[in-house]
Scaffold this active site. Structure first.
Site, short mmCIF file in Angstrom:
data_model
loop_
_atom_site.label_atom_id
_atom_site.label_comp_id
_atom_site.label_asym_id
_atom_site.label_seq_id
_atom_site.Cartn_x
_atom_site.Cartn_y
_atom_site.Cartn_z
N GLU A 96 -23.61 -29.14 28.56
CA GLU A 96 -23.19 -27.73 28.47
C GLU A 96 -24.34 -26.81 28.88
O GLU A 96 -25.51 -27.10 28.63
CB GLU A 96 -22.73 -27.44 27.03
CG GLU A 96 -22.34 -26.00 26.74
CD GLU A 96 -21.18 -25.45 27.55
OE1 GLU A 96 -21.22 -25.57 28.79
OE2 GLU A 96 -20.26 -24.87 26.97
N ASP A 97 -23.99 -25.72 29.50
CA ASP A 97 -25.01 -24.77 29.93
C ASP A 97 -25.61 -23.99 28.77
O ASP A 97 -26.82 -23.92 28.61
CB ASP A 97 -24.44 -23.79 30.98
CG ASP A 97 -23.12 -23.14 30.56
OD1 ASP A 97 -22.64 -23.41 29.43
OD2 ASP A 97 -22.56 -22.37 31.35
N ASP A 100 -23.16 -20.40 22.67
CA ASP A 100 -23.21 -19.01 22.21
C ASP A 100 -22.62 -18.98 20.80
O ASP A 100 -23.28 -19.35 19.84
CB ASP A 100 -22.45 -18.17 23.24
CG ASP A 100 -22.62 -16.68 23.05
OD1 ASP A 100 -23.64 -16.26 22.51
OD2 ASP A 100 -21.71 -15.93 23.45
N PHE A 149 -27.86 -11.58 27.54
CA PHE A 149 -26.89 -12.17 28.46
C PHE A 149 -27.66 -12.73 29.66
O PHE A 149 -28.30 -12.00 30.40
CB PHE A 149 -25.85 -11.15 28.92
CG PHE A 149 -24.70 -11.82 29.60
CD1 PHE A 149 -23.65 -12.36 28.86
CD2 PHE A 149 -24.69 -11.97 30.99
CE1 PHE A 149 -22.61 -13.02 29.49
CE2 PHE A 149 -23.65 -12.64 31.61
CZ PHE A 149 -22.60 -13.16 30.86
N ARG A 162 -24.74 -17.46 39.96
CA ARG A 162 -24.80 -18.88 39.58
C ARG A 162 -25.88 -19.63 40.35
O ARG A 162 -26.47 -20.57 39.86
CB ARG A 162 -23.45 -19.57 39.85
CG ARG A 162 -22.34 -19.15 38.91
CD ARG A 162 -21.19 -20.14 39.02
NE ARG A 162 -19.94 -19.60 38.51
CZ ARG A 162 -19.58 -19.59 37.24
NH1 ARG A 162 -20.37 -20.12 36.33
NH2 ARG A 162 -18.44 -19.05 36.87
P1 IMP Z 1 -19.12 -19.91 23.07
O1 IMP Z 1 -17.77 -20.50 22.91
O2 IMP Z 1 -19.23 -18.53 22.49
O3 IMP Z 1 -20.24 -20.79 22.61
O4 IMP Z 1 -19.28 -19.61 24.61
C1 IMP Z 1 -19.77 -20.50 25.47
C2 IMP Z 1 -19.54 -20.10 26.92
O5 IMP Z 1 -19.64 -18.68 27.15
C3 IMP Z 1 -20.64 -20.72 27.72
O6 IMP Z 1 -20.28 -22.04 28.07
C4 IMP Z 1 -20.75 -19.79 28.89
O7 IMP Z 1 -19.84 -20.16 29.88
C5 IMP Z 1 -20.39 -18.43 28.33
N1 IMP Z 1 -21.61 -17.69 27.97
C6 IMP Z 1 -22.11 -17.49 26.73
N2 IMP Z 1 -23.26 -16.77 26.77
C7 IMP Z 1 -23.49 -16.54 28.09
C8 IMP Z 1 -24.55 -15.86 28.79
O8 IMP Z 1 -25.52 -15.32 28.24
N3 IMP Z 1 -24.44 -15.84 30.15
C9 IMP Z 1 -23.40 -16.40 30.82
N4 IMP Z 1 -22.41 -17.06 30.20
C10 IMP Z 1 -22.44 -17.11 28.85
MG MG Z 2 -19.92 -22.90 29.89
#
Ligand code: IMP
Ligand code: MG
Length: 171
Positions: A96-97, A100, A149, A162
């Site tokens: 996973e990237d 959040d 962000f 990207r």
């Molecule tokens: P979560 O479900 O809130 O953990 O969201 C995860 C997804 O939101 C990540 O896999 C990203 O695709 C996107 N995301 C969350 N924070 C960022 C950020 O700072 N930049 C870009 N994408 C983000």
């Molecule tokens: Mg993602």
């Protein structure tokens, strides 16, 4: 055009990927590994990680999206594209990237667990601990970052940035 500040430069990023690959090779010595790339944000990370692993590596992709941009906290996640192949009995690492709130991963990990892998672990490049709503057990982590962000190295803002080779943030 917004200005981008560098948060993690290319060299630091690449040495961290190498470090994570070393840890994985140690833990999975002699084993075949299935990497699951979470589209689209984890593409670059998955590719760089995969090419450093000396294991036999399978790669599959999954795409999820939350219902509604600002309601991620509802935890409602939709699978947009599921795995192509079975992962039953396999040693799986989800790549996973960024973590959040944790909602996407909480859902995806449960979804993947139902496919009966032999083992299921998580490797995340970035984590924003301040934002966490659901506890996620991460096995391999690149960097913990502040609540900004970020873009680049797969991460986008409205599908842009990207392809940046580093992690930056929008000012
Ligand atoms: P979560 O479900 O809130 O953990 O969201 C995860 C997804 O939101 C990540 O896999 C990203 O695709 C996107 N995301 C969350 N924070 C960022 C950020 O700072 N930049 C870009 N994408 C983000
Ligand atoms: Mg993602």
């Amino acid at each position: 055009m917004e200005s981008i500040k560098v948060l993690i430069d290319e060299e630091t990023l690449q040495s961290k990927v190498a470090e994570l690959a070393e840890q994985i090779m140690k833990d999975y010595a002699g084993k075949e590994v299935t990497l699951i790339c979470i589209l689209k944000g984890s593409m670059f990370f998955t590719v760089d990680l995969a090419r450093r692993l000396k294991n036999v590596v399978n790669i599959d992709c999954i795409m999820a999206s939350s219902y509604g941009e600002n309601t991620i906290s509802s935890g409602e996640v939709e699978i947009k594209l599921d795995l192509k192949n079975s992962i039953e009995g396999q040693d799986v690492i989800v790549v996973e990237d960024i973590i959040d709130t944790g909602n996407t991963l909480a859902y995806l990990l449960e979804h993947l667990q139902k496919k009966n892998p032999k083992t299921l672990k998580l490797c995340a490049l970035l984590s924003k601990p301040e934002r966490r709503e659901v506890e996620i057990d991460v096995n391999y982590i690149g960097f913990e970052i502040p609540n900004k962000f970020v873009v680049g190295y797969g991460l986008d803002f409205n599908e842009e940035y990207r392809n940046l080779p580093y992690i930056g943030y929008l000012e």
